[in-house]
Motif scaffolding. Structure first.
Motif, PDB file in Angstrom:
ATOM      1  N   GLN A  89      57.956  45.995   1.822  1.00 43.40           N
ATOM      2  CA  GLN A  89      56.905  45.631   0.878  1.00 43.40           C
ATOM      3  C   GLN A  89      56.261  44.319   1.313  1.00 43.40           C
ATOM      4  O   GLN A  89      56.943  43.328   1.536  1.00 43.40           O
ATOM      5  N   ILE A  90      54.964  44.347   1.388  1.00 46.66           N
ATOM      6  CA  ILE A  90      54.220  43.154   1.802  1.00 46.66           C
ATOM      7  C   ILE A  90      53.260  42.761   0.678  1.00 46.66           C
ATOM      8  O   ILE A  90      52.592  43.612   0.094  1.00 46.66           O
ATOM      9  N   LEU A  91      53.231  41.484   0.391  1.00 48.41           N
ATOM     10  CA  LEU A  91      52.385  40.985  -0.691  1.00 48.41           C
ATOM     11  C   LEU A  91      51.220  40.202  -0.095  1.00 48.41           C
ATOM     12  O   LEU A  91      51.419  39.377   0.795  1.00 48.41           O
ATOM     13  N   LEU A  92      50.029  40.492  -0.567  1.00 50.89           N
ATOM     14  CA  LEU A  92      48.861  39.719  -0.136  1.00 50.89           C
ATOM     15  C   LEU A  92      48.548  38.684  -1.207  1.00 50.89           C
ATOM     16  O   LEU A  92      48.324  39.046  -2.364  1.00 50.89           O
ATOM     17  N   ILE A  93      48.556  37.409  -0.846  1.00 49.86           N
ATOM     18  CA  ILE A  93      48.187  36.407  -1.842  1.00 49.86           C
ATOM     19  C   ILE A  93      47.177  35.423  -1.258  1.00 49.86           C
ATOM     20  O   ILE A  93      47.034  35.292  -0.042  1.00 49.86           O
ATOM     21  N   GLY A  94      46.500  34.726  -2.169  1.00 53.45           N
ATOM     22  CA  GLY A  94      45.476  33.764  -1.761  1.00 53.45           C
ATOM     23  C   GLY A  94      44.422  33.669  -2.853  1.00 53.45           C
ATOM     24  O   GLY A  94      44.437  34.443  -3.815  1.00 53.45           O
ATOM     25  N   ASP A  95      43.513  32.722  -2.677  1.00 51.95           N
ATOM     26  CA  ASP A  95      42.483  32.490  -3.693  1.00 51.95           C
ATOM     27  C   ASP A  95      41.644  33.734  -3.959  1.00 51.95           C
ATOM     28  O   ASP A  95      41.642  34.680  -3.179  1.00 51.95           O
ATOM     29  N   SER A  96      40.906  33.645  -5.038  1.00 46.95           N
ATOM     30  CA  SER A  96      40.034  34.744  -5.433  1.00 46.95           C
ATOM     31  C   SER A  96      38.833  34.841  -4.483  1.00 46.95           C
ATOM     32  O   SER A  96      38.260  33.829  -4.091  1.00 46.95           O
ATOM     33  N   GLY A  97      38.478  36.061  -4.110  1.00 49.98           N
ATOM     34  CA  GLY A  97      37.235  36.256  -3.360  1.00 49.98           C
ATOM     35  C   GLY A  97      37.314  35.976  -1.874  1.00 49.98           C
ATOM     36  O   GLY A  97      36.295  35.694  -1.248  1.00 49.98           O
ATOM     37  N   ILE A  98      38.499  36.045  -1.297  1.00 52.39           N
ATOM     38  CA  ILE A  98      38.613  35.749   0.136  1.00 52.39           C
ATOM     39  C   ILE A  98      38.841  37.004   0.959  1.00 52.39           C
ATOM     40  O   ILE A  98      38.947  36.923   2.176  1.00 52.39           O
ATOM     41  N   GLY A  99      38.930  38.165   0.304  1.00 50.94           N
ATOM     42  CA  GLY A  99      38.979  39.420   1.048  1.00 50.94           C
ATOM     43  C   GLY A  99      40.331  40.108   1.119  1.00 50.94           C
ATOM     44  O   GLY A  99      40.564  40.913   2.015  1.00 50.94           O
ATOM     45  N   LYS A 100      41.209  39.816   0.177  1.00 54.93           N
ATOM     46  CA  LYS A 100      42.529  40.455   0.191  1.00 54.93           C
ATOM     47  C   LYS A 100      42.405  41.967  -0.012  1.00 54.93           C
ATOM     48  O   LYS A 100      43.024  42.759   0.712  1.00 54.93           O
ATOM     49  N   THR A 101      41.590  42.358  -0.988  1.00 52.23           N
ATOM     50  CA  THR A 101      41.442  43.785  -1.278  1.00 52.23           C
ATOM     51  C   THR A 101      40.810  44.513  -0.094  1.00 52.23           C
ATOM     52  O   THR A 101      41.204  45.629   0.248  1.00 52.23           O
ATOM     53  N   CYS A 102      39.856  43.842   0.553  1.00 46.62           N
ATOM     54  CA  CYS A 102      39.217  44.462   1.715  1.00 46.62           C
ATOM     55  C   CYS A 102      40.211  44.636   2.851  1.00 46.62           C
ATOM     56  O   CYS A 102      40.186  45.643   3.564  1.00 46.62           O
ATOM     57  N   MET A 103      41.107  43.661   3.012  1.00 46.96           N
ATOM     58  CA  MET A 103      42.151  43.799   4.039  1.00 46.96           C
ATOM     59  C   MET A 103      43.023  45.012   3.739  1.00 46.96           C
ATOM     60  O   MET A 103      43.369  45.791   4.629  1.00 46.96           O
ATOM     61  N   LEU A 104      43.379  45.149   2.462  1.00 44.70           N
ATOM     62  CA  LEU A 104      44.233  46.273   2.065  1.00 44.70           C
ATOM     63  C   LEU A 104      43.544  47.600   2.338  1.00 44.70           C
ATOM     64  O   LEU A 104      44.144  48.530   2.878  1.00 44.70           O
ATOM     65  N   ARG A 105      42.275  47.671   1.989  1.00 44.45           N
ATOM     66  CA  ARG A 105      41.560  48.937   2.163  1.00 44.45           C
ATOM     67  C   ARG A 105      41.364  49.252   3.633  1.00 44.45           C
ATOM     68  O   ARG A 105      41.426  50.411   4.046  1.00 44.45           O
ATOM     69  N   ARG A 106      41.131  48.233   4.430  1.00 42.26           N
ATOM     70  CA  ARG A 106      40.992  48.450   5.865  1.00 42.26           C
ATOM     71  C   ARG A 106      42.319  48.950   6.432  1.00 42.26           C
ATOM     72  O   ARG A 106      42.365  49.898   7.213  1.00 42.26           O
TER      73      ARG A 106
END
Lengths: 204, 399
Positions: A9-26
């Motif tokens: 399990q890997i967790l993506l964290i960081g400020d809002s609006g920096i592209g975490k969701t886009c990384m996940l979708r890619r």
């Protein structure tokens, strides 16, 4: 679903609006969607990867960067095997706040959690404000690995996930209980550990 | 002094015997005060017991119909009838409104105070004392404080739930340690120093304290919205973008200490409208998030959660009904914030913050209860509630 050798399990964290969701979708769907949609709470996608002959079920948890969700996302820290701390190379604040996210991890996650620093949006060369060197330097300070990625241009996304999973496999294979069992001499223990890591790294 | 006195009964009073440890210039103890307190030490019990304050004051016996126009005009004391969270009255005392000692008759002030508190003394109540602005020219004599304590002691202590002293200085701490010898430990437990306004927020209903400047909108919210409306409506990702945590902390500290931030001309923000807008927007979110309880209140949370059961067709009406249940101040504040968010959403072509995106940000900030665990599955309901507030603003807030 086919049988997997291991799960991580890997967790993506960081400020809002920096592209975490886009990384996940890619990573999960090989898509890039530029629409402006905020993540609510947490979300995850899974993908099975073949790494050194093992099939690894990789669950990537995407968290909302909004401050209000911190208390919620914290609950997910302790389950994670690894965390990707993401900042935006065009946003100095997101880089400065990495220390806060790091603190959150230390407070809430397992001690042996694997960490990786990610500078995202590296396709936006004209808007860059955080140099690659600064990112590398921070990663060195924390003793963690570092990648610059772009979900938009599909740069380094797979490489980053590949690396972090290899690190997880190394850590998982060397669980502390195994190490403590029959080794008494601490220096010997350390040497064994290094040997084991080297062996594993060669295997991978 | 120690040598000439019998064993020191109140060790903490020792502070007074050695006033050389560098009191700041604005510390308000004058030699006069010290002489009072010194004579009021070991002999102090007798000092208070022998001198007949009752007759000297004559306060309690005097008819309370007395007109106190000369005192009340200063608005030093204010009673908020349904002040704290459970509706108990709060007596607010502002030191900065005290006129110069020469202009006010302190014994009449005490009578006035007595008269005010007398009306509410039969039920539980709280006193909040804002120490800011007490200077040597308007400082009542220490001796008067003793009198006040002595007189209020008998009738008013029992139902006093808490006494908050906001922004205390060394003067007030010294005074309190002076009083310690006389007061019961029970009273001591009710006594709280508040260094920072947000500590007070935890204790009391915020809007009732902050709104003392008139109206129901805390001044900081007013100020932030005014600034954001003028400068941030077209900022991409306004309210989504995070700010540097340290900057926001520093900003909070300044504001909690009573400073007013000028987002246009402050050295930090001059020539940097983007950062000013970013900080102001994050601060507004932070304000709502750090209230002791959400704007929609903890008490009404079950009603809010029940909205998830309501069908789509009836949702707007149900949201409207819910909003009607809010306490007046909460309702007004919510209305102001949502109205502002509708303006942000109107610019969503530029700022990309549609009503839906705004609701993801503000939903939990306005509604997430602080006294219970909430399943994450409720997030959608809470966001949806916020979304309805924005898109149906005109009908939801039409009364």
């Amino acid at each position: 679903m086919e049988k997997c050798d291991m799960k991580c399990q890997i967790l993506l964290i960081g400020d809002s609006g920096i592209g975490k969701t886009c990384m996940l979708r890619r990573f999960a769907d090989d898509e890039f969607d530029p629409s402006y949609i905020l993540t609510i709470g947490v979300d995850y996608k899974a993908r099975i990867l073949e790494i050194s002959g093992k099939s690894v079920l990789t669950q990537v948890w995407d968290t909302a960067g909004q401050e209000r969700f911190n208390t919620i996302t914290k609950n997910f820290y302790h389950r994670a095997d690894a965390v990707m701390l993401v900042y935006d190379i065009t946003d100095v604040k997101s880089f400065e706040n990495i220390s806060k996210w790091m603190y959150n991890i230390d407070e809430n996650a397992k001690d042996n959690i694997v960490k990786m620093l990610i500078g995202n949006k590296c396709d936006l060369k004209d808007k860059r404000v955080i140099s690659r060197d600064r990112g590398e330097e921070m990663a060195r300070e924390y003793g963690i690995s570092f990648h610059e990625t772009s979900a938009k241009s599909n740069t380094n996304i797979d490489a980053a996930f590949d690396d972090i999973i290899r690190e997880i496999i190394v850590k998982k294979t060397l669980t502390p209980t195994e190490m403590h069992n029959d080794v008494i001499d601490p220096t010997q223990q350390k040497e064994d550990y290094v040997q084991n890591v080297l062996k594993l790294c060669c295997q991978l | 002094m120690d040598a000439t006195h019998p064993p020191e009964p109140h060790p903490h009073l020792g502070e007074f015997e050695d006033p050389v440890d560098g009191y700041a210039d604005d510390d308000l103890l004058t030699p006069d005060d010290l002489s009072v307190s010194v004579t009021g030490m070991t002999p102090s019990r007798s000092f208070l017991e022998t001198e007949e304050f009752e007759t000297e004051l004559g306060g309690v016996e005097e008819p309370f119909e007395d007109i106190f126009n000369d005192i009340s005009v200063h608005e030093i004391i204010q009673v908020i009838a349904d002040g704290d969270r459970v509706g108990r009255p709060i007596v607010v005392v502002y030191a900065y409104r005290l006129p110069s000692s020469k202009e006010i008759d302190h014994s009449r002030l005490l009578q006035y105070l007595t008269q005010i508190i007398d009306k509410i003394v039969d039920q539980d109540y709280t006193i909040v004392y804002f120490h800011y602005g007490l200077r040597s020219h308007n400082k009542p004599p220490v001796r008067w404080l003793f009198q006040a304590y002595k007189q209020l002691d008998r009738r008013f202590k029992k139902n006093l739930k808490a006494l908050y002293v906001v922004h205390p200085t060394r003067f007030i701490r010294i005074i309190f340690s002076l009083f310690k010898g006389f007061i019961s430990s029970k009273f001591e437990n009710k006594f709280h120093y508040v260094m920072c306004i947000d500590e007070l927020e935890n204790a009391l209903s915020v809007s009732s304290i902050l709104s003392h400047c008139g109206g129901s909108i805390p001044p900081i919210v007013d100020q932030l919205i005014e600034f954001l409306e003028a400068h941030a409506l077209t900022m991409e990702g306004v309210f989504r973008k995070s700010a540097n945590i340290g900057s926001i902390k520093r900003l909070q500290d300044r504001i909690n200490k009573g400073e007013r931030i000028d987002f246009e001309n402050d050295p930090e923000y001059k020539d940097n409208e983007y950062v000013a807008s970013l900080h102001a927007s994050v601060l507004l979110k932070t304000f709502f998030r750090s209230l002791g309880e959400p704007l929609t209140t903890n008490k009404l949370y079950p009603r809010l959660a029940a909205l998830s059961e309501v069908s789509k067709a009836e949702k707007s009406a149900a949201v409207k009904e819910f909003v009607k249940l809010l306490p007046r101040d909460n309702y007004i504040l919510l209305k102001v914030v949502i109205k502002f968010l509708t303006k942000v959403a109107d610019n969503s072509k530029v700022n990309l913050m549609t009503a839906n995106n705004l609701s993801v940000v503000f939903g939990p900030n306005l509604t997430w209860p602080t006294d219970q665990e909430v399943p994450i599955s409720q997030l959608n309901n809470l966001n949806n509630f916020c979304y309805k507030l924005i898109v149906d603003y005109d009908s939801v807030f039409d009364h």
